[in-house]
Design an enzyme around this catalytic site. Structure first.
Site, PDB file in Angstrom:
ATOM      1  N   PRO A  88      -4.891 -21.554 -17.636  1.00  0.00           N
ATOM      2  CA  PRO A  88      -5.254 -21.810 -16.235  1.00  0.00           C
ATOM      3  C   PRO A  88      -4.474 -22.984 -15.643  1.00  0.00           C
ATOM      4  CG  PRO A  88      -7.214 -21.511 -17.580  1.00  0.00           C
ATOM      5  CD  PRO A  88      -6.053 -21.640 -18.522  1.00  0.00           C
ATOM      6  N   GLU A 115     -11.440 -23.333 -26.340  1.00  0.00           N
ATOM      7  CA  GLU A 115     -11.320 -24.208 -25.158  1.00  0.00           C
ATOM      8  C   GLU A 115      -9.868 -24.406 -24.754  1.00  0.00           C
ATOM      9  OE1 GLU A 115     -14.771 -23.562 -25.182  1.00  0.00           O
ATOM     10  OE2 GLU A 115     -14.048 -24.835 -23.538  1.00  0.00           O
ATOM     11  N   ARG A 153       7.799  -3.018 -15.711  1.00  0.00           N
ATOM     12  CA  ARG A 153       8.125  -2.013 -14.687  1.00  0.00           C
ATOM     13  C   ARG A 153       9.334  -2.404 -13.846  1.00  0.00           C
ATOM     14  NH1 ARG A 153       6.412  -3.063  -9.789  1.00  0.00           N
ATOM     15  NH2 ARG A 153       5.957  -0.909  -9.157  1.00  0.00           N
ATOM     16  N   ASP A 168       8.450  -2.389  -3.878  1.00  0.00           N
ATOM     17  CA  ASP A 168       7.168  -3.054  -4.080  1.00  0.00           C
ATOM     18  C   ASP A 168       6.775  -3.891  -2.875  1.00  0.00           C
ATOM     19  OD1 ASP A 168       7.508  -3.860  -7.606  1.00  0.00           O
ATOM     20  OD2 ASP A 168       6.753  -2.113  -6.535  1.00  0.00           O
TER      21      ASP A 168
HETATM   22  C1  4FV Z   1      -5.846 -17.883 -18.476  1.00  0.00           C
HETATM   23  C2  4FV Z   1      -5.656 -17.668 -17.110  1.00  0.00           C
HETATM   24  C3  4FV Z   1      -7.108 -18.282 -19.124  1.00  0.00           C
HETATM   25  C4  4FV Z   1      -8.467 -20.513 -21.052  1.00  0.00           C
HETATM   26  C5  4FV Z   1      -9.147 -20.912 -22.315  1.00  0.00           C
HETATM   27  C6  4FV Z   1      -8.036 -18.826 -22.647  1.00  0.00           C
HETATM   28  C7  4FV Z   1      -8.212 -19.046 -21.181  1.00  0.00           C
HETATM   29  C8  4FV Z   1      -8.926 -19.815 -23.315  1.00  0.00           C
HETATM   30  N1  4FV Z   1      -4.683 -17.653 -19.088  1.00  0.00           N
HETATM   31  N2  4FV Z   1      -4.355 -17.287 -16.934  1.00  0.00           N
HETATM   32  N3  4FV Z   1      -6.553 -17.775 -16.110  1.00  0.00           N
HETATM   33  N4  4FV Z   1      -7.008 -18.625 -20.441  1.00  0.00           N
HETATM   34  O1  4FV Z   1      -8.154 -18.321 -18.494  1.00  0.00           O
HETATM   35  O2  4FV Z   1      -3.796 -17.286 -18.128  1.00  0.00           O
HETATM   36  O3  4FV Z   1      -8.251 -20.359 -24.410  1.00  0.00           O
END
Ligand code: 4FV
Length: 248
Positions: A88, A115, A153, A168
């Protein structure tokens, strides 16, 4: 194109990688996807990949050693291949980022769990971080699948028609125009006449204007960067004026 995935759950990719367009792309040798189980790089008898966080707090953290060993082994001497952590905290994934990744011959996707990963993984072995959106998943695997699908794609030859990816919506900076196919009338709803008349220039104009109309309604933010012609800007101004009149 080659994509290496580092994950604790390689089987999660069975579905997306063994059906439809992605399956055919691999069969046609246009795409190679290799899955690597991070647990295979553990050295303790419990094959530990996570531990409690220093400083306390709930949840577990992915340990640096197995992950860095896995990344360095998979990457080998290839220092061209981006090593992308799905998180995130990453830059937000867009069609533009998909087009950028599609320029690479190879890239490596690292799927976190728990986490998150020990910060030293980022400092040691990660070259890029991507987020598919501002929400928290249970793991990076689904994000990896989204990226593999959106990038694959764009590989020439993966989509049937060469022009498909170029057309697209997000590639053009506008939302997609409305699509219609048989039957010509459904419950009294007819297909727009312009689509049946065979005048390709008129069809193209109609589709651009409907894409602008839909973008104005649902994603006006995209119009700030959309590449519109003079006539299309006037069309947009009329839309805005009509809306202003309607709300007065
Ligand atoms: C995430 C997202 C995501 C966070 C903690 C995996 C999680 C756990 N990855 N975009 N949104 N990852 O939420 O790519 O480890």
């Amino acid at each position: 194109m080659e994509i290496d995935i580092l994950t604790l759950f390689p089987a999660m990719f069975d579905g997306p990688l063994t059906e439809s367009i992605l399956k055919r792309a691999q069969e046609n040798g246009l795409l190679a996807v290799r899955r690597h189980d991070i647990r295979a790089y553990t050295t303790d008898k419990h094959h530990s990949v996570d531990h409690t966080p220093y400083g306390g707090g709930g949840g577990m953290v992915m340990m640096v050693e197995p992950l860095v060993k896995a990344i360095e082994d998979v990457r080998g001497t290839d220092d061209q291949a981006p090593v992308v952590l799905l998180t995130p905290q990453g830059r937000v994934f867009t069609q533009k980022v998909a087009q950028e990744l599609a320029q690479h011959q190879r890239f490596i996707l690292v799927c976190g769990r728990y986490e998150g990963v020990d910060e030293r993984v980022r400092q040691t072995a990660i070259t890029d971080q991507i987020s598919i959106g501002d929400y928290v998943l249970t793991g990076g695997e689904l994000a990896a699948m989204v990226i593999i699908d959106a990038v694959a794609r764009l590989i020439p030859g993966v989509l049937g028609a060469r022009w498909a990816a170029e057309e697209d919506s997000h590639a053009m900076g506008l939302l997609e125009y409305p699509h219609y196919t048989r039957p010509p009338i459904f419950r009294g709803m007819a297909v727009p006449e312009v689509l049946l008349a065979g005048d390709h220039a008129a069809v193209d104009t109609w589709r651009r204007r409907e894409a602008i109309r839909r973008t104005w309604k649902q994603r006006p933010d995209m119009l700030l960067t959309a590449d519109l012609s003079e006539a299309e800007r006037w069309f947009l101004a009329d839309l805005a004026e009509a809306d202003a009149m309607a709300t007065d």
